[in-house]
Write a protein that holds these residues in place. Sequence first.
Motif, PDB file in Angstrom:
ATOM      1  N   PRO A 118      25.052 -33.245 -41.716  1.00 43.03           N
ATOM      2  CA  PRO A 118      25.302 -33.704 -43.086  1.00 43.03           C
ATOM      3  C   PRO A 118      26.484 -33.005 -43.765  1.00 43.03           C
ATOM      4  O   PRO A 118      27.185 -33.612 -44.573  1.00 43.03           O
ATOM      5  CB  PRO A 118      23.994 -33.364 -43.809  1.00 43.03           C
ATOM      6  N   SER A 119      26.746 -31.749 -43.390  1.00 39.27           N
ATOM      7  CA  SER A 119      27.846 -31.038 -44.047  1.00 39.27           C
ATOM      8  C   SER A 119      29.205 -31.582 -43.615  1.00 39.27           C
ATOM      9  O   SER A 119      30.217 -31.321 -44.261  1.00 39.27           O
ATOM     10  CB  SER A 119      27.777 -29.539 -43.736  1.00 39.27           C
ATOM     11  N   ARG A 120      29.247 -32.341 -42.516  1.00 40.36           N
ATOM     12  CA  ARG A 120      30.525 -32.888 -42.059  1.00 40.36           C
ATOM     13  C   ARG A 120      30.763 -34.327 -42.505  1.00 40.36           C
ATOM     14  O   ARG A 120      31.830 -34.884 -42.255  1.00 40.36           O
ATOM     15  CB  ARG A 120      30.631 -32.837 -40.529  1.00 40.36           C
ATOM     16  N   VAL A 121      29.769 -34.915 -43.159  1.00 42.00           N
ATOM     17  CA  VAL A 121      29.920 -36.320 -43.573  1.00 42.00           C
ATOM     18  C   VAL A 121      31.117 -36.479 -44.515  1.00 42.00           C
ATOM     19  O   VAL A 121      31.888 -37.429 -44.408  1.00 42.00           O
ATOM     20  CB  VAL A 121      28.619 -36.847 -44.224  1.00 42.00           C
ATOM     21  N   LYS A 122      31.291 -35.516 -45.414  1.00 38.03           N
ATOM     22  CA  LYS A 122      32.406 -35.612 -46.365  1.00 38.03           C
ATOM     23  C   LYS A 122      33.756 -35.459 -45.681  1.00 38.03           C
ATOM     24  O   LYS A 122      34.766 -35.962 -46.161  1.00 38.03           O
ATOM     25  CB  LYS A 122      32.232 -34.593 -47.492  1.00 38.03           C
ATOM     26  N   CYS A 123      33.781 -34.727 -44.576  1.00 36.43           N
ATOM     27  CA  CYS A 123      35.023 -34.613 -43.797  1.00 36.43           C
ATOM     28  C   CYS A 123      35.382 -35.984 -43.217  1.00 36.43           C
ATOM     29  O   CYS A 123      36.537 -36.394 -43.229  1.00 36.43           O
ATOM     30  CB  CYS A 123      34.852 -33.615 -42.653  1.00 36.43           C
ATOM     31  N   ALA A 124      34.359 -36.669 -42.703  1.00 33.61           N
ATOM     32  CA  ALA A 124      34.580 -37.961 -42.045  1.00 33.61           C
ATOM     33  C   ALA A 124      34.886 -39.065 -43.042  1.00 33.61           C
ATOM     34  O   ALA A 124      35.583 -40.025 -42.712  1.00 33.61           O
ATOM     35  CB  ALA A 124      33.367 -38.344 -41.206  1.00 33.61           C
ATOM     36  N   THR A 125      34.367 -38.965 -44.267  1.00 34.46           N
ATOM     37  CA  THR A 125      34.536 -40.060 -45.227  1.00 34.46           C
ATOM     38  C   THR A 125      35.667 -39.810 -46.227  1.00 34.46           C
ATOM     39  O   THR A 125      36.001 -40.706 -47.003  1.00 34.46           O
ATOM     40  CB  THR A 125      33.237 -40.325 -46.024  1.00 34.46           C
ATOM     41  N   LEU A 126      36.267 -38.607 -46.202  1.00 38.27           N
ATOM     42  CA  LEU A 126      37.327 -38.302 -47.177  1.00 38.27           C
ATOM     43  C   LEU A 126      38.437 -39.355 -47.174  1.00 38.27           C
ATOM     44  O   LEU A 126      38.822 -39.869 -48.227  1.00 38.27           O
ATOM     45  CB  LEU A 126      37.919 -36.911 -46.888  1.00 38.27           C
ATOM     46  N   SER A 127      38.943 -39.684 -45.984  1.00 32.97           N
ATOM     47  CA  SER A 127      40.055 -40.638 -45.918  1.00 32.97           C
ATOM     48  C   SER A 127      39.632 -42.014 -46.439  1.00 32.97           C
ATOM     49  O   SER A 127      40.421 -42.726 -47.050  1.00 32.97           O
ATOM     50  CB  SER A 127      40.586 -40.753 -44.496  1.00 32.97           C
ATOM     51  N   TRP A 128      38.363 -42.357 -46.213  1.00 38.56           N
ATOM     52  CA  TRP A 128      37.863 -43.667 -46.665  1.00 38.56           C
ATOM     53  C   TRP A 128      37.716 -43.716 -48.181  1.00 38.56           C
ATOM     54  O   TRP A 128      38.038 -44.729 -48.810  1.00 38.56           O
ATOM     55  CB  TRP A 128      36.536 -43.990 -45.987  1.00 38.56           C
ATOM     56  N   HIS A 129      37.210 -42.635 -48.763  1.00 36.79           N
ATOM     57  CA  HIS A 129      37.115 -42.595 -50.230  1.00 36.79           C
ATOM     58  C   HIS A 129      38.517 -42.642 -50.847  1.00 36.79           C
ATOM     59  O   HIS A 129      38.732 -43.281 -51.880  1.00 36.79           O
ATOM     60  CB  HIS A 129      36.369 -41.334 -50.679  1.00 36.79           C
ATOM     61  N   THR A 130      39.449 -41.975 -50.189  1.00 35.34           N
ATOM     62  CA  THR A 130      40.835 -41.980 -50.672  1.00 35.34           C
ATOM     63  C   THR A 130      41.419 -43.383 -50.564  1.00 35.34           C
ATOM     64  O   THR A 130      42.115 -43.855 -51.466  1.00 35.34           O
ATOM     65  CB  THR A 130      41.679 -40.974 -49.861  1.00 35.34           C
ATOM     66  N   LEU A 131      41.103 -44.068 -49.481  1.00 37.85           N
ATOM     67  CA  LEU A 131      41.557 -45.443 -49.290  1.00 37.85           C
ATOM     68  C   LEU A 131      41.023 -46.355 -50.396  1.00 37.85           C
ATOM     69  O   LEU A 131      41.768 -47.126 -50.999  1.00 37.85           O
ATOM     70  CB  LEU A 131      41.062 -45.977 -47.941  1.00 37.85           C
ATOM     71  N   ARG A 132      39.734 -46.236 -50.663  1.00 37.60           N
ATOM     72  CA  ARG A 132      39.136 -47.112 -51.676  1.00 37.60           C
ATOM     73  C   ARG A 132      39.791 -46.883 -53.035  1.00 37.60           C
ATOM     74  O   ARG A 132      40.096 -47.828 -53.761  1.00 37.60           O
ATOM     75  CB  ARG A 132      37.622 -46.889 -51.752  1.00 37.60           C
TER      76      ARG A 132
END
Length: 150
Positions: free
Chosen positions: A123-137
């Motif tokens: 769970p602590s790495r989920v934000k690492c994996a989704t950072l680029s996607w949140h930035t994209l949105r």
Amino acid sequence: MSDLRDLYQEVILDHNRRPRNFRHMDDADRVCEGYNPLCGDRLTLFVDLDGDVIRDVAFEGTGCAISRASASLMTDALKGKTLAEADALFDRFHQLVTSSTDAPADTAGLGKLAVFSGVREYPSRVKCATLSWHTLRAALTGGATKVSTE
Ligand code: ZN
């Protein structure tokens, strides 16, 4: 059994070592910065639009292997997609990395992005994996030029 070998699969390691679309874009239609304070990952995302089609997308920044590989694979997956398709892919990816580990990972339609299914065990790495996607949105919906996972 899941361990770091599963998390850092060969594809992730490869994209970390040689990130695709890792460059500055001077004439981008959209630019957004993403920051994940939990890990210290930072990236700037550049998007070149042709109507509602993503003609080109690139990024630069510093971060852990997961965040770099995620941005690299995301940019590869997005080229030629419409904004609606990109949005749907965001939802599918987010679902994958935040889904319960009780059931097998649902990777339908995700292509190479499926390599991140192991992230849901950390769970602590989920934000690492989704950072680029949140930035994209944030970049695609306009408005924000900076986004933080906190
Ligand atoms: Zn990270």
